[in-house]
Write a protein that holds these residues in place. Structure first.
Motif, PDB file in Angstrom:
ATOM      1  N   GLU A 179       0.813  -1.211   0.000  1.00 39.26           N
ATOM      2  CA  GLU A 179       0.000   0.000   0.000  1.00 39.26           C
ATOM      3  C   GLU A 179       0.851   1.267   0.000  1.00 39.26           C
ATOM      4  N   ALA A 180       1.975   1.237   0.729  1.00 41.25           N
ATOM      5  CA  ALA A 180       2.795   2.441   0.861  1.00 41.25           C
ATOM      6  C   ALA A 180       3.654   2.713  -0.368  1.00 41.25           C
ATOM      7  N   LYS A 181       4.148   1.654  -1.011  1.00 36.10           N
ATOM      8  CA  LYS A 181       5.092   1.830  -2.125  1.00 36.10           C
ATOM      9  C   LYS A 181       4.579   1.299  -3.459  1.00 36.10           C
ATOM     10  N   LYS A 182       3.380   0.709  -3.433  1.00 36.21           N
ATOM     11  CA  LYS A 182       2.800   0.164  -4.671  1.00 36.21           C
ATOM     12  C   LYS A 182       3.734  -0.850  -5.320  1.00 36.21           C
ATOM     13  N   LEU A 183       4.271  -1.729  -4.506  1.00 37.01           N
ATOM     14  CA  LEU A 183       5.218  -2.730  -4.983  1.00 37.01           C
ATOM     15  C   LEU A 183       4.574  -4.109  -5.029  1.00 37.01           C
ATOM     16  N   THR A 184       5.092  -4.954  -5.895  1.00 31.92           N
ATOM     17  CA  THR A 184       4.676  -6.356  -5.904  1.00 31.92           C
ATOM     18  C   THR A 184       5.404  -7.074  -4.763  1.00 31.92           C
ATOM     19  N   ASP A 185       4.927  -8.273  -4.433  1.00 38.77           N
ATOM     20  CA  ASP A 185       5.586  -9.039  -3.377  1.00 38.77           C
ATOM     21  C   ASP A 185       7.038  -9.337  -3.735  1.00 38.77           C
ATOM     22  N   ALA A 186       7.287  -9.660  -5.002  1.00 34.16           N
ATOM     23  CA  ALA A 186       8.654  -9.956  -5.440  1.00 34.16           C
ATOM     24  C   ALA A 186       9.556  -8.737  -5.272  1.00 34.16           C
TER      25      ALA A 186
END
Length: 217
Positions: free
Chosen positions: A60-67
């Protein structure tokens, strides 16, 4: 004063909101564990995924995928999590987070002070005294655990052997003994860091063994 209490006092000196670099400074000052060094060299927890709450926060904070999250330096994961929670964690919550990200159990370390158990984690002596009887150590990524006796143990017991009860526990939990190194070794078949359960159970068995030996002297 216990080390966790010293850490809490140190954290309060930074004010109500404590940033990641300040938490890591407190850990280094009190426990002599450099979490920035651990992060830089990617030591510590080797996991496929962090705790769900950490993953959710980073997504949510960085809009990153799990990978992408799992490729971040551990210190960065900590910093993003703390910022997302307005730098308002308690000392106890900081220690839980550190264990989840770095695989360093500060509460556990504090609880074994003075119990004659040496702990070497990720290449650093966490607790060590001349009268330690047994040692538990780990590989840099915590995938392997090692248990062995000390010179002081041999001095007071007259042998480098561990009692049958401890030996049976270690064998039952997939530790193997290497005669050349005189160490019991546990290796995680998943190639991930050792689960907290096996580390805690082993430490508790080592402490109980030390108490039994001291009682018999």
């Amino acid at each position: 004063m216990r080390k966790i209490d010293k850490m809490d006092t140190y954290l309060k000196s930074f004010g109500e909101k404590v940033k990641g670099n300040e938490v890591r400074k407190a850990v280094n000052a009190v426990f002599n564990i450099d979490l920035d060094y651990v992060s830089l060299h990617n030591y510590g927890n080797k996991l496929n995924s962090y705790d769900p709450a950490i993953m959710k926060t980073l997504r949510e904070a960085k809009k990153l995928t799990d990978a992408e999250i799992m490729k971040l330096p551990k210190a960065k994961v900590m910093d993003v999590y703390l910022k997302a929670h307005d730098y308002a964690l308690t000392g106890a919550e900081h220690r839980v987070l550190i264990n989840q990200i770095f695989g360093v159990n500060l509460d556990g370390i504090s609880s074994v002070e003075g119990l004659q158990l040496g702990i070497n984690s990720k290449g650093t002596w966490i607790t060590r005294t001349p009268t330690d009887m047994l040692v538990i150590s780990s590989s840099l990524d915590d995938v392997e655990l090692y248990v062995y006796t000390t010179a002081y143990w041999e001095q007071v017991t007259g042998t480098s052997e561990v009692p049958d009860s401890l030996k049976q526990y270690l064998i039952d939990n997939r530790f193997t003994y290497d005669e050349s190194t005189k160490k019991f070794t546990w290796v995680n078949p998943t190639s991930e860091s050792a689960p907290e359960k096996i580390k805690t159970q082993t430490i508790n068995n080592l402490i109980e063994t030390i108490k039994q030996v001291n009682d018999s002297l």
